[in-house]
Design an enzyme around this catalytic site. Structure first.
Site, PDB file in Angstrom:
ATOM      1  N   ASP A  64       0.839  -1.203   0.000  1.00  0.00           N
ATOM      2  CA  ASP A  64       0.000   0.000   0.000  1.00  0.00           C
ATOM      3  C   ASP A  64       0.875   1.254   0.000  1.00  0.00           C
ATOM      4  O   ASP A  64       0.366   2.377  -0.019  1.00  0.00           O
ATOM      5  CB  ASP A  64      -1.022  -0.009   1.141  1.00  0.00           C
ATOM      6  CG  ASP A  64      -0.386  -0.067   2.517  1.00  0.00           C
ATOM      7  OD1 ASP A  64       0.857  -0.135   2.602  1.00  0.00           O
ATOM      8  OD2 ASP A  64      -1.134  -0.057   3.518  1.00  0.00           O
ATOM      9  N   SER A  65       2.198   1.067  -0.034  1.00  0.00           N
ATOM     10  CA  SER A  65       3.103   2.190  -0.299  1.00  0.00           C
ATOM     11  C   SER A  65       2.791   2.784  -1.670  1.00  0.00           C
ATOM     12  O   SER A  65       3.272   3.872  -2.000  1.00  0.00           O
ATOM     13  CB  SER A  65       4.573   1.739  -0.231  1.00  0.00           C
ATOM     14  OG  SER A  65       4.784   0.578  -1.020  1.00  0.00           O
ATOM     15  N   ASP A 103      -0.920  -6.202  -0.009  1.00  0.00           N
ATOM     16  CA  ASP A 103      -1.335  -5.562   1.250  1.00  0.00           C
ATOM     17  C   ASP A 103      -2.845  -5.418   1.296  1.00  0.00           C
ATOM     18  O   ASP A 103      -3.463  -4.994   0.307  1.00  0.00           O
ATOM     19  CB  ASP A 103      -0.744  -4.148   1.328  1.00  0.00           C
ATOM     20  CG  ASP A 103       0.534  -4.097   2.122  1.00  0.00           C
ATOM     21  OD1 ASP A 103       0.758  -4.978   2.973  1.00  0.00           O
ATOM     22  OD2 ASP A 103       1.328  -3.161   1.885  1.00  0.00           O
ATOM     23  N   LYS A 133      -1.072  -9.446   3.068  1.00  0.00           N
ATOM     24  CA  LYS A 133      -0.282  -8.960   4.208  1.00  0.00           C
ATOM     25  C   LYS A 133      -1.128  -7.965   4.975  1.00  0.00           C
ATOM     26  O   LYS A 133      -1.854  -7.171   4.371  1.00  0.00           O
ATOM     27  CB  LYS A 133       1.016  -8.297   3.739  1.00  0.00           C
ATOM     28  CG  LYS A 133       1.819  -7.651   4.885  1.00  0.00           C
ATOM     29  CD  LYS A 133       3.233  -7.323   4.490  1.00  0.00           C
ATOM     30  CE  LYS A 133       3.416  -6.007   3.800  1.00  0.00           C
ATOM     31  NZ  LYS A 133       2.974  -4.809   4.534  1.00  0.00           N
ATOM     32  N   GLU A 135      -1.116  -5.492   8.847  1.00  0.00           N
ATOM     33  CA  GLU A 135      -0.281  -4.940   9.913  1.00  0.00           C
ATOM     34  C   GLU A 135      -0.884  -5.217  11.282  1.00  0.00           C
ATOM     35  O   GLU A 135      -2.113  -5.211  11.429  1.00  0.00           O
ATOM     36  CB  GLU A 135      -0.127  -3.417   9.719  1.00  0.00           C
ATOM     37  CG  GLU A 135       0.541  -3.053   8.402  1.00  0.00           C
ATOM     38  CD  GLU A 135       0.693  -1.544   8.213  1.00  0.00           C
ATOM     39  OE1 GLU A 135       0.371  -0.761   9.143  1.00  0.00           O
ATOM     40  OE2 GLU A 135       1.134  -1.140   7.119  1.00  0.00           O
ATOM     41  N   GLU A 202       9.657  -4.045  10.278  1.00  0.00           N
ATOM     42  CA  GLU A 202      10.122  -2.778   9.698  1.00  0.00           C
ATOM     43  C   GLU A 202      10.724  -1.860  10.758  1.00  0.00           C
ATOM     44  O   GLU A 202      10.115  -1.606  11.800  1.00  0.00           O
ATOM     45  CB  GLU A 202       8.933  -2.085   8.999  1.00  0.00           C
ATOM     46  CG  GLU A 202       9.310  -0.753   8.362  1.00  0.00           C
ATOM     47  CD  GLU A 202       8.279  -0.228   7.366  1.00  0.00           C
ATOM     48  OE1 GLU A 202       7.284  -0.933   7.068  1.00  0.00           O
ATOM     49  OE2 GLU A 202       8.473   0.903   6.879  1.00  0.00           O
TER      50      GLU A 202
HETATM   51  O1  KIV Z   1       3.610  -1.082   1.593  1.00  0.00           O
HETATM   52  C1  KIV Z   1       4.774  -1.499   1.499  1.00  0.00           C
HETATM   53  O2  KIV Z   1       5.480  -1.266   0.513  1.00  0.00           O
HETATM   54  C2  KIV Z   1       5.298  -2.293   2.603  1.00  0.00           C
HETATM   55  C3  KIV Z   1       6.771  -2.550   2.607  1.00  0.00           C
HETATM   56  C4  KIV Z   1       7.481  -1.330   3.023  1.00  0.00           C
HETATM   57  C5  KIV Z   1       7.128  -3.708   3.453  1.00  0.00           C
HETATM   58  O3  KIV Z   1       4.584  -2.685   3.474  1.00  0.00           O
END
Ligand code: KIV
Length: 284
Positions: A64-65, A103, A133, A135, A202
């Site tokens: 989600d970056s 994510d 994924k 959090e 992280e």
């Molecule tokens: O969203 C993302 O790119 C991430 C990585 C930084 C692990 O969660």
């Protein structure tokens, strides 16, 4: 006859060509057992996903970056499920070998386990990724167990959890006090017990990440967490020098593609303006 195990050590040895083999959640565990470090990078589109896959990256994360890198936002919190499904769909289309993980964005799994399960299923069925994924630690473990129970692999994410940025107010290194370190150890164990196949850790002290990696049977993939993890992940746009708004200490720049693109575009514009492009050979 027994069916060949795509992730098993025998299958790999037979060909002697690790790169050609499809990466599965199981083969990541095998890699940890063998002490082989796992490589992971992010992608949000077909073009880059295909390049990363062809380069032999083991795990491609549709992070989600994307909110920051693709959408130009300051945080990841307003990224939506629809946007992530779009990114995940086009990434999955470009990948043959790597394990593709997507994510779940903020609020796609926090309200209740039913919603988390539905959104995880959407990622697998509609987007075509192989794992999700999310959090959080102990508190999210029951939700993770529910998702894993229906057959969807889950990767955890501890330490700096960007979706909680407004709670912490800073992107500084996490788990620096004894109490926070203990909480991270507890969370990591809870995620493993809930059935996560791997964890991202992280921006935590290297010694703690090493200890957690050694204490778990599932692989720990670090970002800003030192060399003691079972693998490493970076945001691809950071390590290629494409996203340059800030440069965290843990990012090593393997390219200056932002500069290379700007240079190519300037030369193109100059050639168009001068009439140098297109030439007779480039015309019909
Ligand atoms: O969203 C993302 O790119 C991430 C990585 C930084 C692990 O969660």
């Amino acid at each position: 006859m027994t069916a060949p195990d795509p992730g098993g050590p025998d299958a790999r040895d037979r060909d002697g060509d690790a790169r050609a083999r499809k990466v599965t959640t199981r083969s990541l565990t095998t890699m940890k057992t063998r002490g082989e470090r796992i490589t992971a990078l992010t992608a949000y589109d077909f073009l880059l996903a295909e390049l990363l896959d062809q380069a032999g990256i083991d795990v491609i994360l549709v992070g989600d970056s994307a909110g920051m890198v693709v959408q130009g936002l300051d945080t990841t919190v307003s990224v939506t499920m629809d946007q992530m499904v779009y990114h995940a769909t086009v990434v999955a289309r470009g990948v043959e070998r790597a394990l593709v993980v997507a994510d779940l964005p903020f609020m796609a799994y926090q309200v209740n386990a039913d919603e988390a399960l539905r959104n995880s299923g959407r990622m697998i069925q509609t987007a075509g990724v192989e794992a999700v994924k999310l959090e959080g630690g102990e508190r999210i473990a029951p939700t993770i167990r529910r998702i894993v129970d229906v057959g969807i692999p889950v990767m955890g994410h501890l330490g700096l959890t960007p979706q909680s940025i407004h709670k912490f107010g800073t992107y500084q290194v996490r788990a620096t006090t004894a109490e926070e370190a203990q909480e991270l150890r507890r969370d990591a164990r809870a995620l493993q017990d809930a059935g996560c196949f791997a964890l991202v850790v992280e921006k935590v002290p290297a010694a703690l990440a090493r200890e957690v990696s050694q204490s778990l049977t599932i692989p720990v993939i670090g970002i800003g967490a030192g060399a003691g993890c079972d693998g490493q992940i970076l945001v691809t746009a950071d390590m290629l020098g494409l996203y340059t708004r800030f440069h965290p200490r843990f990012v090593r720049r393997y390219g200056e593609l932002g500069r290379a693109i700007a240079d190519s575009v300037s030369r193109y514009a100059a050639d168009v303006r001068s009439g140098e492009f297109p030439s007779a050979q480039e015309s019909y």
